[in-house]
Design an enzyme around this catalytic site. Structure first.
Site, PDB file in Angstrom:
ATOM      1  N   ARG A  18      31.803  -9.771  50.373  1.00  0.00           N
ATOM      2  CA  ARG A  18      31.870  -8.361  50.783  1.00  0.00           C
ATOM      3  C   ARG A  18      33.296  -7.809  50.726  1.00  0.00           C
ATOM      4  NH1 ARG A  18      29.295  -9.784  56.443  1.00  0.00           N
ATOM      5  NH2 ARG A  18      30.582 -11.595  55.926  1.00  0.00           N
ATOM      6  N   HIS A  74      37.959 -15.921  62.243  1.00  0.00           N
ATOM      7  CA  HIS A  74      36.770 -16.711  61.838  1.00  0.00           C
ATOM      8  C   HIS A  74      37.188 -18.058  61.230  1.00  0.00           C
ATOM      9  CE1 HIS A  74      35.157 -12.747  62.354  1.00  0.00           C
ATOM     10  NE2 HIS A  74      35.329 -12.323  61.121  1.00  0.00           N
ATOM     11  N   ASP A 121      34.445 -11.221  68.394  1.00  0.00           N
ATOM     12  CA  ASP A 121      33.786 -10.512  67.291  1.00  0.00           C
ATOM     13  C   ASP A 121      32.595  -9.715  67.842  1.00  0.00           C
ATOM     14  OD1 ASP A 121      33.669  -9.737  64.631  1.00  0.00           O
ATOM     15  OD2 ASP A 121      32.496 -11.465  63.981  1.00  0.00           O
TER      16      ASP A 121
END
Ligand code: ZN
Length: 389
Positions: free
Chosen positions: A163, A224, A285
């Protein structure tokens, strides 16, 4: 308004033994073994016997306006509510956009930042999103960081992800320079928050950007890093090079089964490899989407990431991985405050902001929370709510 917290076991985040803590307005104004007030001024006294006092948590990555949407419009996740943060011990957050910077734009993000600040939290945000060139509110990233009060950096810009905008090294260097100069001129961190996806190249773009420019590794804030073992091992090397690494605390059984290491596990792993604690942070997150796919890759369920996972991961690190409480706490208090240049945050200290939580010393359950001196959680219950929750 005066609040006197008596007999707390203080983790500032380092352990300091039993202390009384006096809050006045939005500041910590006294920290002593025993505080006796002779005045007749009204004082709210809280007996914290059997409780730990710790700084309010700093969550450096939350999709406060919602995120996701990768499964179509019906999979857009909802906005964060005030008590999502307060019931998780969080008093400071950094909001950001994510994959979708079209239907969730910066004006909306800044409005949400203002809403949450108005309700008593301390909230900042990043300009930009996953995309490059970054979508900004003013002309460019530097202007946004320099001129917009609550904007402290750019991101989370995506790399190593299908993405992502697939930036070149030169583009990453230029983005970091813009953020750095905006930050220098405004006295802010000017940090580049970087979303890492699953692609095996991992941190190589950041390593090249640091090798091929005079931008220090500490200008970047990759997140992450616990996504898979390959990325975690790259993160260890990056941290030893002076970079920061952030572990995401929201997860699901399914995601863990696919190779992610829990934040608590990743923290213990890095400590065992002598990564300096100062380089490690945890973030939730929150309000991102956590998609669940079946064996044919069809989306069958979608969970919403929870801000509350941050405090839960601190508990897990202490209870399951034998990480000292002060170390686990530092990863969501002092460390992000230092990295993001948040003055008066991240430590319980004289003249710092009155952002603190009381935890049950046995279970580490949240009993009380003050944010900017405002009592938000009392005996485990939210006593302040947003207007629509
Ligand atoms: Zn991300």
């Amino acid at each position: 308004m005066l609040t006197l917290i008596k007999n707390a076991e203080l983790y500032a985040p380092e352990p300091q033994g039993k202390q009384d803590i006096l809050l006045a307005g939005n500041k910590v104004v006294a920290l002593e073994k025993e505080i006796k007030l002779s005045s007749t001024l009204p004082v709210h006294v809280v007996d914290a016997e059997g409780m730990i006092a710790a700084p309010g948590l700093i969550d450096s990555l939350v999709h406060i306006t919602g995120g996701g949407g990768e499964g179509g419009f019906a999979t857009r996740t909802p906005e964060m509510q005030l008590t999502d943060a307060t019931l998780g011990g969080v008093t400071t957050l950094v909001g950001c956009l994510g994959t979708d910077a079209t239907t969730r734009a910066l004006p909306n993000l800044l409005a949400k930042v203002n809403e949450l600040n108005h309700l008593g939290l301390s909230v900042y945000c990043y300009t930009g999103s996953y995309q490059f060139p970054a979508k900004t509110l003013l002309d460019n990233v530097q202007d946004d960081i320099l001129l917009l009060d609550r904007v402290i950096g750019v991101g989370e810009v995506a790399i190593a992800d299908h993405r992502a905008s697939h930036m070149s090294v030169e583009e990453m260097i230029r983005l970091a320079s813009e953020a750095r100069v905006g930050g220098m001129l405004a006295g802010k961190a000017g940090i580049v928050s970087v979303h890492l996806g699953d692609s095996p190249e991992g941190l190589s773009l950041l390593n090249q950007a640091v090798s091929e420019s005079s931008i220090p590794a500490s200008q970047f804030y990759p997140t992450h890093i616990n996504r898979n073992q390959n990325l975690l091992d790259q993160g260890v090397a990056w941290a030893k090079r002076g970079g920061y690494i952030d572990f995401t605390t929201s997860t699901t059984e399914q995601i863990l089964a696919s190779g992610e290491r829990s934040a608590a596990d990743a923290l213990a792993y890095c400590l065992a490899l002598n990564v300096p604690v100062s380089q490690i942070t945890l973030s939730s997150d929150g309000n991102a989407s956590l998609p669940l796919f079946d064996e044919n890759g069809v989306l069958i369920d979608l969970q919403v990431a929870q801000v509350g996972s941050l405090l839960q991961s601190i508990r897990d690190a202490v209870n399951d991985k034998q990480v000292p409480l002060e170390v686990a706490l530092a990863c969501a208090t002092r460390n992000p405050a230092n990295i993001l240049h948040l003055e008066g945050k991240g430590e319980i200290a004289l003249e710092n902001d009155a952002d603190l939580m009381l935890l049950d010393a046995e279970t580490l359950a949240l009993e009380h929370l003050w944010s900017q001196g405002k009592h938000m959680v009392e005996q485990g219950e939210a006593i302040v709510c947003g207007n629509f929750e």
